[in-house]
Enzyme design. Sequence first.
Site, PDB file in Angstrom:
ATOM      1  N   GLU A 195      49.739  49.724  97.223  1.00 17.28           N
ATOM      2  CA  GLU A 195      49.064  51.192  97.779  1.00 17.28           C
ATOM      3  C   GLU A 195      50.184  51.578  98.755  1.00 17.28           C
ATOM      4  OE1 GLU A 195      44.279  50.051  97.519  1.00 17.28           O
ATOM      5  OE2 GLU A 195      45.482  49.353  99.305  1.00 17.28           O
ATOM      6  N   GLU A 392      39.583  54.925  90.920  1.00 11.99           N
ATOM      7  CA  GLU A 392      39.150  53.664  90.784  1.00 11.99           C
ATOM      8  C   GLU A 392      38.089  52.904  91.570  1.00 11.99           C
ATOM      9  OE1 GLU A 392      42.717  50.967  91.955  1.00 11.99           O
ATOM     10  OE2 GLU A 392      43.869  51.722  90.212  1.00 11.99           O
TER      11      GLU A 392
END
Length: 551
Positions: A195, A392
Amino acid sequence: MIGAFKRLGQKLFLTLLTASLIFASSIVTANASIAPNFKVFVMGPLEKVTDFNAFKDQLITLKNNGVYGITTDIWWGYVENAGENQFDWSYYKTYADTVRAAGLKWVPIMSTHACGGNVGDTVNIPIPSWVWTKDTQDNMQYKDEAGNWDNEAVSPWYSGLTQLYNEFYSSFASNFSSYKDIITKIYISGGPSGELRYPSYNPSHGWTYPGRGSLQCYSKAAITSFQNAMKSKYGTIAAVNSAWGTSLTDFSQISPPTDGDNFFTNGYKTTYGNDFLTWYQSVLTNELANIASVAHSCFDPVFNVPIGAKIAGVHWLYNSPTMPHAAEYCAGYYNYSTLLDQFKASNLAMTFTCLEMDDSNAYVSPYYSAPMTLVHYVANLANNKGIVHNGENALAISNNNQAYVNCANELTGYNFSGFTLLRLSNIVNSDGSVTSEMAPFVINIVTLTPNGTIPVTFTINNATTYYGQNVYIVGSTSDLGNWNTTYARGPASCPNYPTWTITLNLLPGEQIQFKAVKIDSSGNVTWEGGSNHTYTVPTSGTGSVTITWQN
């Protein structure tokens, strides 16, 4: 949604959703609006596959249940472990061959971060050890407020970062050019867990939920970067003092916050606080710009597919009365609008997490967690800026149908182009059979896919009901609940009592067995008698099937 009920055998009545909430799995699918290119993916296993025949069976199960593709971490720590420019791609070529044989698409994630130590990590895959010999720890790793060094990802202050990534990306492109028929997009890692963020909430450094985490800019390289940024902005130390209300005599006296808790309680509101947090985030956006440029130069000529990166859903302390947004700020998320501007400028798709969560703890101490509000905010920004965005779930879903419903509501309400479920083992067993999580996943999310499903209208004649009772469909396939009435599809509408109708999106070509069931507001189920009905879903167009209730 409003259901129709019969009273005294004659009149139809309307009632609120309450009676149907137990069976909410189909609420969002009845009138769903979704991005026209919407696709559903599943995350591959973190650990190495050791039995590719069994893995193929698992992937075929995904394919048979309407999943479009699988995402896979391409671990830097695996393929370039032996030394710089010494690549071993044999494992991932076998992996890609298996994906192709199963008929799925593939999303490689160029995982230049370490695996291990974060939430959900079950294996340990460090960054190649030779990487850390390229420069000093101070230049290559993050250092937090407490003096902890973090090696989850190479620090953006390391000047050789893009060269390392260029070697990795280029080798992948040259070795997997023959797989461009299955590669549908490629993701790049911008930090811990893949991320774009700082490693601010690392459990191995003592973080526990819902703590704010730690700022990660206390290395000499980071401090120098901040000082240089302020010198570039203000020009003179006198201008800095005027803006900040300080009495500094030299730029070398400028530092990140020396008291993090005080900063996130009061200091962030000051001009200094704004300058610091703006710079702190800019380090991430500059890193994103650099690695995105490398990715496009390596991948575009070979694959010509979208490139993307992920933003974490740092949802806790969002509404904290004492330090609001402190967890986001520590992770580097100070201004989502300017953060997304870099995605736009770098021609990147964006993935955002935590779509399964709700705001039930938005004003509950100590959490102040507002993931749903955060998802809406970021997705609206992405829509306004014309950025392709995907979703997600942040944590594995288990026995929680509402989590799938939450995902579906976000996907249909905010123009998401795709969804990736965490993770393969949650919905498919090692022998290729489905787990109990497959049905709610397929019903709520997979059946949203435009052009990937067939609308089939079920008509049920002579289904008499009592007040508070509705008619549903349940059957042998995941999109009909796998015979589990918790996921029965409905309720059907009743335009001409006692005839009921419902149109369901089903997977093309599948052979189904099904029955109608009656379920009342207390959850009591009355099964249709007789043998199962059978039907083969068309491969194109629409379908219809009419039955008479069997007592």
